[in-house]
Design a protein around this motif. Structure first.
Motif, PDB file in Angstrom:
ATOM      1  N   MET A  86      32.102  45.431  33.114  1.00 28.36           N
ATOM      2  CA  MET A  86      31.622  45.196  34.767  1.00 28.36           C
ATOM      3  C   MET A  86      32.820  44.660  35.548  1.00 28.36           C
ATOM      4  N   ILE A  87      33.146  45.073  36.567  1.00 29.73           N
ATOM      5  CA  ILE A  87      34.002  44.740  37.649  1.00 29.73           C
ATOM      6  C   ILE A  87      33.529  43.910  38.678  1.00 29.73           C
ATOM      7  N   PRO A  88      33.836  42.448  38.675  1.00 28.26           N
ATOM      8  CA  PRO A  88      33.051  41.588  39.751  1.00 28.26           C
ATOM      9  C   PRO A  88      33.428  42.039  41.270  1.00 28.26           C
ATOM     10  N   ASN A  89      34.557  42.246  41.366  1.00 26.51           N
ATOM     11  CA  ASN A  89      35.228  42.658  42.651  1.00 26.51           C
ATOM     12  C   ASN A  89      34.407  43.885  43.245  1.00 26.51           C
ATOM     13  N   ILE A  90      33.995  43.631  44.557  1.00 25.98           N
ATOM     14  CA  ILE A  90      33.334  44.817  45.198  1.00 25.98           C
ATOM     15  C   ILE A  90      33.890  45.044  46.690  1.00 25.98           C
ATOM     16  N   ARG A 127      32.948  50.456  39.556  1.00 27.60           N
ATOM     17  CA  ARG A 127      32.805  49.111  39.186  1.00 27.60           C
ATOM     18  C   ARG A 127      32.683  49.108  37.894  1.00 27.60           C
ATOM     19  N   LEU A 128      32.847  49.903  36.910  1.00 29.21           N
ATOM     20  CA  LEU A 128      32.492  49.863  35.522  1.00 29.21           C
ATOM     21  C   LEU A 128      33.868  50.627  34.754  1.00 29.21           C
ATOM     22  N   VAL A 129      34.312  50.019  33.624  1.00 28.58           N
ATOM     23  CA  VAL A 129      35.060  50.878  32.860  1.00 28.58           C
ATOM     24  C   VAL A 129      34.605  50.877  31.194  1.00 28.58           C
ATOM     25  N   LEU A 130      34.556  52.010  30.961  1.00 24.78           N
ATOM     26  CA  LEU A 130      34.001  52.244  29.597  1.00 24.78           C
ATOM     27  C   LEU A 130      35.010  51.540  28.648  1.00 24.78           C
ATOM     28  N   LEU A 131      34.579  50.859  27.525  1.00 25.88           N
ATOM     29  CA  LEU A 131      35.123  50.203  26.468  1.00 25.88           C
ATOM     30  C   LEU A 131      35.420  51.136  25.359  1.00 25.88           C
ATOM     31  N   PHE A 142      35.064  38.385  28.133  1.00 30.81           N
ATOM     32  CA  PHE A 142      35.954  37.763  28.841  1.00 30.81           C
ATOM     33  C   PHE A 142      37.308  38.594  29.419  1.00 30.81           C
ATOM     34  N   THR A 143      36.867  39.909  29.567  1.00 26.86           N
ATOM     35  CA  THR A 143      38.018  40.888  29.986  1.00 26.86           C
ATOM     36  C   THR A 143      38.586  40.553  31.460  1.00 26.86           C
ATOM     37  N   GLU A 144      37.492  40.066  32.223  1.00 28.70           N
ATOM     38  CA  GLU A 144      37.759  39.874  33.622  1.00 28.70           C
ATOM     39  C   GLU A 144      38.992  38.731  33.769  1.00 28.70           C
ATOM     40  N   ILE A 145      38.879  37.504  33.034  1.00 30.09           N
ATOM     41  CA  ILE A 145      39.728  36.533  33.211  1.00 30.09           C
ATOM     42  C   ILE A 145      41.331  37.108  32.648  1.00 30.09           C
TER      43      ILE A 145
END
Length: 341
Positions: A86-90, A127-131, A142-145
């Motif tokens: 999930m991508i937190p930036n909107i 705002r989603l990317v398939l894993l 922790f993909t975001e960091i």
């Protein structure tokens, strides 16, 4: 559809609230499954942000690092049951020059919008990317960091001159580890040297070309460019040491977050003609590029397993509080909450 949201009302106090989700044809519903605690979350949880900021932000659901499972997608882009990051930036607008993560109008989960600490997340599919199948889900949490470092390295390649023989990374914590790891795998031709304060932590940087304690750097050592991944009260010390050891016209990438102003040696910045730039957060392109790197170089995920601090199963507010309290006392690594239904 009733959604349960776990909001921080005031420091160290989490409460439940309920909000309706209206199903439509544009939004995907995701059930969070693994959530990673960030230092930014802890600053809110412990109340170390200013009283003005806390009064403005709270109540708010924390967490901006996480993955989930798709439970409803009317757009047909994802299948029910697929795992997504999930991508937190909107972003709420587009700009031809300024990236989505720097637009002042953009919202960010866990800062200006409720974070992922919810039973369900309603979001647009972009705002989603398939894993990748079979990926270590705790690392994926922790993909975001990791995407922040990916973003900073992309900007570094864009801003720096082409002589990138040797690059220094200051910081032996999670951010320094991630940045040095990605730099070495994205650009293996670069000699990556890590500088830190903890010798035992530096031993974990097995992929680096060299490591030094900051109080034992050879006088004749120089780097072409550098990344500052220290932050906090020691940020200015790291930046000034970089200024001392960097070659003229080098580029300094600042990633460490500090609540205080950092005095730096501007005289030498001028004399050496240095470029200093900051990087914060990331956007969809960074997540997509990073997930592709996960697919192409699974050894990157293997290395990231080394910074898993603890995995804690959470089922209710009490468990979540315990996870945050445990994270406060961790020695190293990321604390990941495994959300059981």
């Amino acid at each position: 559809m009733l959604n349960t949201i776990y909001q921080l009302k005031k420091p160290r106090q989490l409460d439940i609230c309920f909000k309706d989700i209206t199903l439509d044809k544009k939004h995907v519903i995701v059930r969070p499954t693994r959530l990673s605690i960030c230092n930014a979350d802890q600053r809110y949880y412990q109340g170390t942000r200013s009283e003005e900021v806390l009064n403005k932000k709270l109540p708010m659901a924390l967490i901006h690092e996480g993955i989930g499972r798709v439970v409803y997608d009317p757009t047909g882009i994802f299948k029910v049951g697929q795992d997504v990051v999930m991508i937190p930036n909107i972003p709420v607008e587009e700009d031809d020059v300024i990236a989505e993560n720097y637009m002042r109008s953009s919202k960010f989960r866990g800062s200006s919008e409720d974070g992922f600490l919810q039973e369900y997340i309603q979001t647009t599919p972009d705002r989603l990317v398939l894993l990748p199948e079979g990926i270590n889900k705790t690392v994926a949490a922790f993909t975001e960091i990791v995407s922040v470092s990916f973003h900073a390295i992309s900007r570094f390649i864009r801003f720096s001159h082409e002589r990138r023989t040797c690059v220094g990374v200051w910081g032996d914590g999670n951010l320094g580890y991630i940045t040095a790891l990605l730099l070495k795998h994205l650009h293996p031709e670069i000699e990556v040297i890590v500088f830190g304060v903890n010798e035992s932590k530096l031993h974990d940087f097995t992929f680096a070309d060299g490591t030094y304690l900051v109080n034992a750097i050879p006088e004749d050592l120089q780097v072409d460019h550098a990344f500052e991944c220290v932050g906090g009260a020691a940020a200015h010390k790291a930046i000034n040491q970089i200024i001392d050891y960097i070659k003229p016209e080098g580029t300094i990438s600042i990633l460490g977050v500090s609540e205080d102003l950092a005095p730096i040696n501007t005289r030498m910045v001028l004399e050496k003609g240095l470029i200093i730039f900051g990087s914060s957060r990331s956007g969809r392109a960074d997540f997509v590029g990073l997930v592709e790197l996960y697919r192409e170089k699974p050894e990157v995920v293997d290395y990231l397993e080394n910074i898993i601090g603890s995995e804690l199963v959470v089922r209710d507010v009490h468990d979540i509080v315990q996870a945050f309290e445990t994270d406060i006392h961790k020695l190293i690594g990321k604390t990941v909450m495994v959300w059981e239904e």
